[in-house]
Write an enzyme that holds these catalytic residues in place. Structure first.
Site, PDB file in Angstrom:
ATOM      1  N   ARG A  63       0.832  -1.203   0.000  1.00  0.00           N
ATOM      2  CA  ARG A  63       0.000   0.000   0.000  1.00  0.00           C
ATOM      3  C   ARG A  63       0.862   1.245   0.000  1.00  0.00           C
ATOM      4  NH1 ARG A  63      -5.134   1.647   3.654  1.00  0.00           N
ATOM      5  NH2 ARG A  63      -3.858   2.597   5.243  1.00  0.00           N
ATOM      6  N   ARG A  70      -4.274   4.904  -3.119  1.00  0.00           N
ATOM      7  CA  ARG A  70      -3.782   3.749  -2.383  1.00  0.00           C
ATOM      8  C   ARG A  70      -3.802   2.499  -3.258  1.00  0.00           C
ATOM      9  NH1 ARG A  70      -7.473   4.599   1.645  1.00  0.00           N
ATOM     10  NH2 ARG A  70      -6.717   6.717   1.582  1.00  0.00           N
ATOM     11  N   ASP A 119      -6.956  -0.979  -0.128  1.00  0.00           N
ATOM     12  CA  ASP A 119      -7.461  -0.592   1.183  1.00  0.00           C
ATOM     13  C   ASP A 119      -8.525  -1.610   1.588  1.00  0.00           C
ATOM     14  OD1 ASP A 119      -7.350   2.207   2.709  1.00  0.00           O
ATOM     15  OD2 ASP A 119      -9.369   1.380   2.903  1.00  0.00           O
ATOM     16  N   ASP A 162     -11.339  -2.406   4.484  1.00  0.00           N
ATOM     17  CA  ASP A 162     -12.064  -1.867   5.641  1.00  0.00           C
ATOM     18  C   ASP A 162     -13.081  -2.889   6.137  1.00  0.00           C
ATOM     19  OD1 ASP A 162     -10.872   0.688   5.692  1.00  0.00           O
ATOM     20  OD2 ASP A 162     -12.229   1.403   4.135  1.00  0.00           O
TER      21      ASP A 162
HETATM   22  O1  GSY Z   1     -12.027   4.182   2.416  1.00  0.00           O
HETATM   23  C1  GSY Z   1     -11.515   3.516   1.351  1.00  0.00           C
HETATM   24  C2  GSY Z   1     -10.632   4.360   0.506  1.00  0.00           C
HETATM   25  N1  GSY Z   1     -11.379   5.408  -0.217  1.00  0.00           N
HETATM   26  C3  GSY Z   1     -12.167   5.263  -1.299  1.00  0.00           C
HETATM   27  C4  GSY Z   1     -12.572   4.144  -2.042  1.00  0.00           C
HETATM   28  O2  GSY Z   1     -12.230   2.976  -1.799  1.00  0.00           O
HETATM   29  N2  GSY Z   1     -13.418   4.419  -3.112  1.00  0.00           N
HETATM   30  C5  GSY Z   1     -13.829   5.678  -3.417  1.00  0.00           C
HETATM   31  N3  GSY Z   1     -14.629   5.858  -4.464  1.00  0.00           N
HETATM   32  N4  GSY Z   1     -13.430   6.756  -2.706  1.00  0.00           N
HETATM   33  C6  GSY Z   1     -12.623   6.546  -1.650  1.00  0.00           C
HETATM   34  N5  GSY Z   1     -12.117   7.441  -0.802  1.00  0.00           N
HETATM   35  C7  GSY Z   1     -11.385   6.740   0.074  1.00  0.00           C
HETATM   36  S1  GSY Z   1     -10.533   7.451   1.393  1.00  0.00           S
END
Ligand code: GSY
Length: 168
Positions: free
Chosen positions: A83, A92, A95, A97
């Site tokens: 990452r 990134r 990720d 979650d």
């Molecule tokens: O929280 C996950 C990382 N993330 C994302 C994501 O995975 N997708 C989108 N569309 N926007 C995001 N903003 C973040 S921070």
């Protein structure tokens, strides 16, 4: 056996490789069984918007791990897949979650479940509802399908993969 839902996202190429690499890495743990994988969605960035579009998916898994142990696995996979995150909300490689863990309400220093922002995030809710259409927020008991964010247009179906097939 515990059941958890995870959101996985990537906006650094090769985005699909990173997503599917993370799904395979989860399933490779003896203590984790990935039981459902959503389609892959292309999604506009939320938060820090001056970055590339993401690919996102959601998986459902069964595990004997408790939630903090599962969080450690997620962090290990993020590190393994290299990452890169120079800006806090920025690009990134991958990720992971934890969205939901059984019907638990967890508020520890490192982990909040249900994920505190998932109700506002179409990139989470749309793939989640694909694999679990009748799922509810275990704390409020509200159906996630009733959240306003579900109507967001920034999430499009990108590819349907046989997520479980790729694990065998
Ligand atoms: O929280 C996950 C990382 N993330 C994302 C994501 O995975 N997708 C989108 N569309 N926007 C995001 N903003 C973040 S921070």
């Amino acid at each position: 056996m515990n059941r958890a839902y995870l959101s996985i996202g990537s906006n650094i190429e090769d985005r699909q490789d990173h997503l599917l690499g993370a799904v395979r890495a989860l399933h490779a743990y003896e203590s984790i069984n990935v039981v459902e994988v959503s389609s892959i969605y292309e999604t506009v960035p939320v938060g820090y918007t001056d970055q590339a579009d993401f690919l996102n998916l959601v998986v459902c898994l069964e595990t004997v791990l408790d939630a903090p142990e599962l969080l450690s696995v997620c962090q290990a996979i993020e590190n393994e897949l290299g990452r890169v995150r120079k800006v806090r909300w920025g690009p990134r490689t991958v990720d992971l979650d934890i969205l939901l863990y059984n019907n638990d309400n967890i508020e520890s220093e490192n982990l909040i479940v249900p994920h505190p922002r998932m109700s506002e995030r179409a990139f989470v809710l749309i793939p989640l509802l694909e694999i679990a259409p009748a799922i509810r927020n275990p704390v409020t008991e509200k159906f996630y399908s009733e959240e306003e964010a579900v109507r967001d247009r920034g999430v499009i179906l990108w590819k349907t993969v046989d997520g479980i097939g790729l694990l065998s």
